[in-house]
Design a protein around this motif. Structure first.
Motif, short mmCIF file in Angstrom:
data_model
loop_
_atom_site.label_atom_id
_atom_site.label_comp_id
_atom_site.label_asym_id
_atom_site.label_seq_id
_atom_site.Cartn_x
_atom_site.Cartn_y
_atom_site.Cartn_z
N UNK A 204 42.62 30.63 42.04
CA UNK A 204 43.62 30.64 43.13
C UNK A 204 44.86 31.42 42.68
N UNK A 205 45.28 31.18 41.45
CA UNK A 205 46.49 31.86 40.96
C UNK A 205 46.23 33.36 40.82
N UNK A 206 45.04 33.72 40.36
CA UNK A 206 44.68 35.13 40.25
C UNK A 206 44.79 35.81 41.62
N UNK A 211 48.40 42.46 43.11
CA UNK A 211 48.30 43.48 42.04
C UNK A 211 47.14 43.15 41.10
N UNK A 212 46.96 41.84 40.85
CA UNK A 212 45.87 41.42 39.95
C UNK A 212 44.52 41.67 40.63
N UNK A 213 44.47 41.30 41.91
CA UNK A 213 43.23 41.45 42.67
C UNK A 213 42.85 42.93 42.69
N UNK A 217 39.53 45.59 41.53
CA UNK A 217 38.83 46.37 42.57
C UNK A 217 38.43 45.51 43.76
N UNK A 218 38.78 44.22 43.71
CA UNK A 218 38.50 43.36 44.86
C UNK A 218 39.68 43.44 45.82
N UNK A 219 39.55 42.76 46.95
CA UNK A 219 40.69 42.68 47.87
C UNK A 219 40.64 41.34 48.59
N UNK A 220 41.74 41.00 49.20
CA UNK A 220 41.80 39.77 50.00
C UNK A 220 41.90 38.52 49.16
N UNK A 442 50.63 34.83 31.07
CA UNK A 442 49.71 35.93 30.71
C UNK A 442 49.98 37.14 31.60
N UNK A 443 50.16 36.86 32.88
CA UNK A 443 50.34 37.95 33.85
C UNK A 443 51.55 38.81 33.49
N UNK A 444 52.62 38.12 33.08
CA UNK A 444 53.85 38.84 32.74
C UNK A 444 53.59 39.86 31.63
#
Ligand code: NAD
Length: 476
Positions: A204-206, A211-213, A217-220, A442-444
């Motif tokens: 869910x957080x991903x 930007x992460x999605x 290469x995925x979307x939505x 991690x994202x940061x």
């Protein structure tokens, strides 16, 4: 297990560690201190079963004691060995640091196929193993606190807790010697589902950050994403169940020991789980195609791949053919260091094990705190919270009466708002918060540092920094 032309599990973990520390500025001595495993205890003990003495081999490894107690599960599998236990103990150190659970890293294992023994025999074996470890403080509320892992669950943890209590009759904190216990033996609501729940919260957080999605290469959103899961045990089952029931994901494939089942329209996860319990495998499950060579489904087209069984299942022999753009490592070490390179070069996004399956140790931490405080979470404040909410509802009711047809409370608002949080709600909320914050850390790093290309390296950087800070604070 060591695969040809591939490093062992522990070497894989070390290689990933080395890749991260190469980007850090740690004194070389400290780097080495963090990497190495402090100690591994091997025990061989005999148990009289079926009229003869059988000898079992077990391990308890302590990777880092920068914080105590140290923590980590106990695994029952025929393939358990020192290398594996040490790799898993190292991962525990990094995992606990990443999610800010105040523990060092440890792990245990027993070379046994639990399916070959009945319940009474398993109890005898488990109690004897627990005795051997407790005697050396390798099970202890303030030194070393095990938990379930592959092949073990609530039942084994209850035996371990009881064995420790028998040996330490005056220890008021005896129950805190192990986590993952059943509720009636000092466990906590939500521990069984915790690791799978954590996988759901991680995804869910991903998907919260476009930007992460996009990097994958995925979307939505999660809704409608096709998921393949390997291992429908504790972790895989709960992850697949929650993702399909609550987030609209479609579980198209389940890989188990005896093969895999596949249905592009989606599988009923509860039904597959039920089938496995009744038939010992997925073979014969209706409404799906059975694939005898189960592991081939790791290479099937899907959006999210969830390896939730064993280590090393994605390796140099199949990595290039894995199509999933997003892999979340629910199991520990499912991708070897070599496969990790191949996948990173392909642009596959990997949510790493040390983060992805940290839900288990997070809720174990809550259980340990509950045991030490000797009170269930929510017991003191729940009704008081409800009484205060009642005041607000009473006022809104007055407004509702006054305004007549012009305004009224939404139909289920009263019930939802009135209900104070019980232990399960609090545990889930604490877990959600932990998974979000750890992901954000991690994202940061992933987004801000040009030299960090992947989430695994980001996870190592965050956690090694924390472990290093602990060692420095101790004067090392
Ligand atoms: P489990 O024993 O409950 O389930 C494992 C599942 O994998 C079983 O359904 C088993 O049949 C299946 N399996 C075994 N070998 C297989 C194979 N070759 N191919 C396909 N499926 C196979 O174990 P678990 O507790 O769910 O643990 C799974 C993984 O998650 C392990 O790597 C473990 O270290 C990790 N993990 C577990 C927890 C936890 O809280 N239980 C926490 C963190 C990490």
């Amino acid at each position: 297990m060591k695969r040809k032309n591939e490093p062992s599990f522990r070497e894989s973990v070390d290689m990933m560690f080395n890749r991260a520390v190469a980007l850090m500025d740690l004194p070389p001595g400290l780097e080495e201190k963090i990497r190495v495993c402090n100690a591994t205890y091997t025990v061989r003990f005999g148990v009289r079963l079926r009229g003869q003495i059988q000898t079992f081999t077990g391990y308890r490894s302590v990777h880092s004691e920068h914080m105590e107690p140290v923590k980590g599960g106990i695994r029952y599998a025929p393939s358990v060995n020192q290398d594996e236990v040490e790799a898993l103990a190292a991962l525990m150190t990094y995992k606990c640091a990443l999610v800010e659970a105040p523990f060092g890293g440890s792990k245990g294992g027993l070379c046994i196929d639990p399916r070959q023994y009945d319940e009474h025999e398993l109890e005898q074996i488990t109690r004897r193993f627990a005795y051997e470890l407790a005697k050396r403080d390798l099970i202890h509320p303030s030194q070393n606190v095990p938990a379930p892992d592959m092949g073990t669950g609530e039942r084994e943890m209850a035996w371990i807790a009881d064995q420790y209590a028998r040996m330490n009759t005056t220890d008021i904190n005896a129950r805190a010697c192990v986590t993952g216990k059943p509720l009636n033996a000092g466990g906590i609501s939500g521990r069984v589902e915790a690791t799978g729940r954590g996988v759901q919260y991680a995804l869910r957080e991903f998907f919260r950050d476009p930007r992460d999605v996009e990097k994958s290469g995925l979307s939505g959103k999660l809704d409608g994403k096709r998921v393949i899961v390997q291992g429908l045990g504790n972790v895989g089952f709960h992850a697949a169940k929650f993702l399909s029931e609550e987030d609209g994901a479609i579980v198209t494939g389940v890989i188990e020991r005896d093969g895999a089942v596949f249905n592009p329209a989606g599988l009923d996860v509860e039904a597959v789980h039920h089938w496995i319990a009744g038939h010992g495998g997925v073979s014969g499950f209706p409404d799906a195609t059975f694939v005898p060579e189960g592991a081939s489904l790791l290479e099937e087209d899907c959006d999210i791949l969830i390896p939730a069984a064993l280590e090393g299942v994605i390796n140099m022999s199949n990595a290039a053919r894995v199509k999933a753009p997003l892999i979340i490592e629910a199991a520990n070490g499912p991708i070897t260091a070599g496969a990790d390179d191949v996948l990173r070069q392909k642009g596959t996004v990997i949510i790493p094990d040390m983060y992805a399956n940290a839900g288990g140790v997070t809720v174990s931490y809550f259980e340990w705190v509950k045991n030490l405080s000797h009170i269930r979470f929510g017991r003191m404040q729940r009704r008081q919270e409800e009484a205060r909410h009642q005041l607000v509802i009473d006022e809104l009711q007055r407004l509702d009466d006054y305004l007549g047809d012009a305004w009224s409370m939404s139909p289920d608002f009263k019930d939802k708002y009135l209900r104070g949080a019980g232990e399960l709600e609090l545990v889930r909320s604490g877990l959600d918060d932990t998974m979000r914050i750890a992901y954000q850390s991690m994202r940061e790093v992933w987004h801000d540092r040009a030299d960090v290309q992947d989430l695994r390296t980001a996870a190592y950087l965050v956690s090694i920094n924390k472990v290093a800070a602990s060692y420095r604070a101790k004067g090392l």
